[in-house]
Enzyme design. Structure first.
Site, PDB file in Angstrom:
ATOM      1  N   ARG A  91       0.871  -1.193   0.000  1.00  0.00           N
ATOM      2  CA  ARG A  91       0.000   0.000   0.000  1.00  0.00           C
ATOM      3  C   ARG A  91       0.909   1.244   0.000  1.00  0.00           C
ATOM      4  O   ARG A  91       0.650   2.209   0.718  1.00  0.00           O
ATOM      5  CB  ARG A  91      -0.912   0.025   1.229  1.00  0.00           C
ATOM      6  CG  ARG A  91      -1.953  -1.056   1.263  1.00  0.00           C
ATOM      7  CD  ARG A  91      -3.026  -0.885   0.190  1.00  0.00           C
ATOM      8  NE  ARG A  91      -4.071  -1.887   0.312  1.00  0.00           N
ATOM      9  CZ  ARG A  91      -3.997  -3.120  -0.210  1.00  0.00           C
ATOM     10  NH1 ARG A  91      -2.913  -3.494  -0.896  1.00  0.00           N
ATOM     11  NH2 ARG A  91      -4.993  -3.967  -0.068  1.00  0.00           N
ATOM     12  N   TYR A 104      -0.819   4.550  -1.421  1.00  0.00           N
ATOM     13  CA  TYR A 104      -2.074   4.742  -0.669  1.00  0.00           C
ATOM     14  C   TYR A 104      -1.759   5.248   0.745  1.00  0.00           C
ATOM     15  O   TYR A 104      -2.346   6.231   1.212  1.00  0.00           O
ATOM     16  CB  TYR A 104      -2.852   3.427  -0.610  1.00  0.00           C
ATOM     17  CG  TYR A 104      -4.152   3.539   0.154  1.00  0.00           C
ATOM     18  CD1 TYR A 104      -5.229   4.228  -0.391  1.00  0.00           C
ATOM     19  CD2 TYR A 104      -4.303   2.974   1.417  1.00  0.00           C
ATOM     20  CE1 TYR A 104      -6.426   4.348   0.303  1.00  0.00           C
ATOM     21  CE2 TYR A 104      -5.497   3.091   2.115  1.00  0.00           C
ATOM     22  CZ  TYR A 104      -6.553   3.776   1.554  1.00  0.00           C
ATOM     23  OH  TYR A 104      -7.739   3.898   2.250  1.00  0.00           O
ATOM     24  N   LYS A 121      -2.820   8.881   2.533  1.00  0.00           N
ATOM     25  CA  LYS A 121      -3.669   8.971   3.724  1.00  0.00           C
ATOM     26  C   LYS A 121      -2.907   9.642   4.888  1.00  0.00           C
ATOM     27  O   LYS A 121      -3.517  10.312   5.725  1.00  0.00           O
ATOM     28  CB  LYS A 121      -4.198   7.598   4.110  1.00  0.00           C
ATOM     29  CG  LYS A 121      -5.194   7.039   3.082  1.00  0.00           C
ATOM     30  CD  LYS A 121      -6.410   7.937   2.887  1.00  0.00           C
ATOM     31  CE  LYS A 121      -7.466   7.320   1.980  1.00  0.00           C
ATOM     32  NZ  LYS A 121      -8.665   8.169   1.832  1.00  0.00           N
ATOM     33  N   THR A 172     -16.698  -3.026   1.821  1.00  0.00           N
ATOM     34  CA  THR A 172     -17.368  -2.125   0.867  1.00  0.00           C
ATOM     35  C   THR A 172     -17.201  -2.711  -0.538  1.00  0.00           C
ATOM     36  O   THR A 172     -16.365  -3.607  -0.742  1.00  0.00           O
ATOM     37  CB  THR A 172     -16.732  -0.714   0.899  1.00  0.00           C
ATOM     38  OG1 THR A 172     -15.369  -0.804   0.467  1.00  0.00           O
ATOM     39  CG2 THR A 172     -16.798  -0.089   2.275  1.00  0.00           C
ATOM     40  N   SER A 207     -15.671  -1.643  -3.130  1.00  0.00           N
ATOM     41  CA  SER A 207     -14.325  -1.590  -3.707  1.00  0.00           C
ATOM     42  C   SER A 207     -13.403  -2.616  -3.053  1.00  0.00           C
ATOM     43  O   SER A 207     -12.521  -3.185  -3.695  1.00  0.00           O
ATOM     44  CB  SER A 207     -13.728  -0.185  -3.622  1.00  0.00           C
ATOM     45  OG  SER A 207     -13.448   0.138  -2.297  1.00  0.00           O
ATOM     46  N   ARG A 225     -11.248  -5.592  -4.894  1.00  0.00           N
ATOM     47  CA  ARG A 225      -9.818  -5.882  -4.682  1.00  0.00           C
ATOM     48  C   ARG A 225      -9.623  -7.350  -4.313  1.00  0.00           C
ATOM     49  O   ARG A 225      -8.684  -8.005  -4.755  1.00  0.00           O
ATOM     50  CB  ARG A 225      -9.234  -4.973  -3.591  1.00  0.00           C
ATOM     51  CG  ARG A 225      -8.962  -3.555  -4.067  1.00  0.00           C
ATOM     52  CD  ARG A 225      -8.102  -2.787  -3.081  1.00  0.00           C
ATOM     53  NE  ARG A 225      -8.715  -2.562  -1.785  1.00  0.00           N
ATOM     54  CZ  ARG A 225      -9.679  -1.679  -1.531  1.00  0.00           C
ATOM     55  NH1 ARG A 225     -10.148  -0.930  -2.493  1.00  0.00           N
ATOM     56  NH2 ARG A 225     -10.170  -1.535  -0.320  1.00  0.00           N
ATOM     57  N   ARG A 240      -5.801  -9.409   9.859  1.00  0.00           N
ATOM     58  CA  ARG A 240      -5.095  -8.177  10.248  1.00  0.00           C
ATOM     59  C   ARG A 240      -5.821  -7.448  11.369  1.00  0.00           C
ATOM     60  O   ARG A 240      -5.272  -6.546  11.986  1.00  0.00           O
ATOM     61  CB  ARG A 240      -5.040  -7.194   9.059  1.00  0.00           C
ATOM     62  CG  ARG A 240      -4.250  -7.672   7.884  1.00  0.00           C
ATOM     63  CD  ARG A 240      -3.992  -6.570   6.894  1.00  0.00           C
ATOM     64  NE  ARG A 240      -5.184  -5.860   6.439  1.00  0.00           N
ATOM     65  CZ  ARG A 240      -5.204  -5.030   5.394  1.00  0.00           C
ATOM     66  NH1 ARG A 240      -4.108  -4.821   4.689  1.00  0.00           N
ATOM     67  NH2 ARG A 240      -6.311  -4.402   5.044  1.00  0.00           N
TER      68      ARG A 240
HETATM   69  N1  LIG Z   1     -13.075   0.180   2.560  1.00  0.00           N
HETATM   70  C1  LIG Z   1     -12.022   0.211   3.362  1.00  0.00           C
HETATM   71  O1  LIG Z   1     -11.538  -0.828   3.837  1.00  0.00           O
HETATM   72  C2  LIG Z   1     -11.396   1.543   3.736  1.00  0.00           C
HETATM   73  C3  LIG Z   1     -10.477   1.558   4.787  1.00  0.00           C
HETATM   74  C4  LIG Z   1      -9.885   2.766   5.145  1.00  0.00           C
HETATM   75  C5  LIG Z   1     -10.216   3.911   4.467  1.00  0.00           C
HETATM   76  N2  LIG Z   1     -11.106   3.871   3.445  1.00  0.00           N
HETATM   77  C6  LIG Z   1     -11.409   5.128   2.742  1.00  0.00           C
HETATM   78  O2  LIG Z   1     -12.785   5.391   2.810  1.00  0.00           O
HETATM   79  C7  LIG Z   1     -13.202   6.062   1.629  1.00  0.00           C
HETATM   80  C8  LIG Z   1     -14.347   5.302   0.992  1.00  0.00           C
HETATM   81  O3  LIG Z   1     -13.930   3.976   0.769  1.00  0.00           O
HETATM   82  P1  LIG Z   1     -14.924   2.845   0.210  1.00  0.00           P
HETATM   83  O4  LIG Z   1     -14.256   1.558   0.400  1.00  0.00           O
HETATM   84  O5  LIG Z   1     -16.289   3.096   0.751  1.00  0.00           O
HETATM   85  O6  LIG Z   1     -14.838   3.228  -1.337  1.00  0.00           O
HETATM   86  P2  LIG Z   1     -15.611   2.728  -2.621  1.00  0.00           P
HETATM   87  O7  LIG Z   1     -14.569   2.580  -3.656  1.00  0.00           O
HETATM   88  O8  LIG Z   1     -16.511   1.581  -2.340  1.00  0.00           O
HETATM   89  O9  LIG Z   1     -16.468   4.018  -2.964  1.00  0.00           O
HETATM   90  C9  LIG Z   1     -15.812   5.188  -3.343  1.00  0.00           C
HETATM   91  C10 LIG Z   1     -16.775   6.100  -4.064  1.00  0.00           C
HETATM   92  O10 LIG Z   1     -16.014   7.243  -4.471  1.00  0.00           O
HETATM   93  C11 LIG Z   1     -16.354   7.545  -5.804  1.00  0.00           C
HETATM   94  N3  LIG Z   1     -15.241   8.229  -6.466  1.00  0.00           N
HETATM   95  C12 LIG Z   1     -14.095   7.701  -6.947  1.00  0.00           C
HETATM   96  N4  LIG Z   1     -13.351   8.654  -7.541  1.00  0.00           N
HETATM   97  C13 LIG Z   1     -14.044   9.819  -7.421  1.00  0.00           C
HETATM   98  C14 LIG Z   1     -13.808  11.149  -7.838  1.00  0.00           C
HETATM   99  N5  LIG Z   1     -12.704  11.497  -8.521  1.00  0.00           N
HETATM  100  N6  LIG Z   1     -14.732  12.092  -7.540  1.00  0.00           N
HETATM  101  C15 LIG Z   1     -15.860  11.761  -6.867  1.00  0.00           C
HETATM  102  N7  LIG Z   1     -16.156  10.513  -6.464  1.00  0.00           N
HETATM  103  C16 LIG Z   1     -15.258   9.552  -6.736  1.00  0.00           C
HETATM  104  C17 LIG Z   1     -16.680   6.210  -6.460  1.00  0.00           C
HETATM  105  O11 LIG Z   1     -17.520   6.380  -7.603  1.00  0.00           O
HETATM  106  C18 LIG Z   1     -17.377   5.471  -5.318  1.00  0.00           C
HETATM  107  O12 LIG Z   1     -18.785   5.677  -5.335  1.00  0.00           O
HETATM  108  C19 LIG Z   1     -11.963   6.168   0.741  1.00  0.00           C
HETATM  109  O13 LIG Z   1     -11.367   7.434   0.936  1.00  0.00           O
HETATM  110  C20 LIG Z   1     -11.086   5.065   1.259  1.00  0.00           C
HETATM  111  O14 LIG Z   1      -9.715   5.301   1.016  1.00  0.00           O
HETATM  112  C21 LIG Z   1     -11.716   2.714   3.066  1.00  0.00           C
END
Ligand SMILES: NC(=O)c1ccc[n+]([C@@H]2O[C@H](COP(=O)([O-])OP(=O)(O)OC[C@H]3O[C@@H](n4cnc5c(N)ncnc54)[C@H](O)[C@@H]3O)[C@@H](O)[C@H]2O)c1
Length: 244
Positions: free
Chosen positions: A143, A146, A150, A181, A183, A187, A204
């Protein structure tokens, strides 16, 4: 705790699915008017009634400024849109590097800069940045970029918090562990051995499970509400013990 966000206008980015979507639903349930924005409109059909769908690419500064001009009373901004680049330093090509910086870092600059003038004028506002426990808090394998982005989100959170503390504007971040979620599902599906990857991701987190998007949304609701009025510059880790 229905109604704790009553009367607040909240702009959420990345609201189409996952954590952003859960935040929209939670904020609506708590009485807020929500502007649900996403680059893609494909998941907007069944948004709650209190939400207004807006197409917005968080890397488009002109579009962000236009939304802030159309909605001059934004009380809460949630920067949730994000992109997870998988790979170590050698697997991270220049395109992925630039894309990660744009979507995860520049977006916070663009979105916060768009809403801050209105918040300063009203001497009130809460900016919530979705960071990650994979950042300056903890490392995870493959990562590289990434985690760097963050870490930058956490640093920007503190910078904004300090610069605008005298204007009544608060800025905090949330650092989730691994949350189930769409995404994440993609992955896992893309891994050489998806079953093993899911097992590894759960391993983890000492709590023995993945997080739920609604659990992150509950923390966002606290940061959006006046109940957290004394909190600014904080990073709330919610990770099932990942960073322990
Ligand atoms: N899911 C996890 O395990 C996790 C863990 C830690 C942090 N996060 C963070 O939480 C946030 C949401 O994660 P998630 O897993 O719900 O994501 P996801 O990928 O399921 O959803 C992300 C959303 O953002 C939108 N998006 C992508 N690029 C964009 C852009 N340029 N402009 C506007 N919208 C855009 C996508 O269309 C999607 O609807 C992210 O910032 C991610 O890094 C997620």
């Amino acid at each position: 705790m229905a109604g704790r966000l009553f009367g607040k206008t909240c702009l959420v980015t990345g609201a189409g699915q996952g954590i952003g979507r859960a935040i929209v639903e939670r904020f609506c349930a708590d009485g807020a008017n929500v502007i649900a924005s996403d680059i893609s409109e494909r998941h907007f059909a069944d948004l709650p009634r209190a939400a207004t769908a807006v197409k917005l690419d968080v890397t488009d500064a002109a579009a962000a400024d236009a939304i802030a001009a159309q909605h001059p009373h934004i009380d809460v901004l949630v920067n949730c849109a994000g992109y997870v680049a998988v790979g170590d330093i050698f697997e991270c090509d220049e395109q992925d590097f630039a894309r990660s910086l744009r979507i995860n870092v520049e977006s916070v600059y663009i979105m916060a800069r768009a809403v801050l003038p209105g918040m300063r004028e009203r001497r009130s506002g809460s900016i919530i940045n979705i960071a990650s426990v994979v950042s300056t808090t903890a490392a995870a394998r493959r990562r590289f970029i990434y985690a760097a982005t963050k870490g930058a989100v956490i640093a920007m959170t503190r910078a904004i918090a300090l610069d605008f503390i005298g204007d009544g504007v608060r800025c905090n971040s949330i650092s989730p562990g691994t949350v189930d979620t769409p995404s994440l599902g993609e992955r896992i599906a893309a891994a050489a051995d998806p079953t093993q990857m899911r097992i590894d991701m759960i391993a983890r987190q000492p709590m023995g499970r993945l997080g739920k998007a609604e659990e992150i949304a509950a923390v966002a609701a606290l940061l959006a509400s006046d109940e957290s009025a004394f909190m600014t510059g904080s990073d709330i880790v919610i990770d099932g013990g990942f960073a322990l």
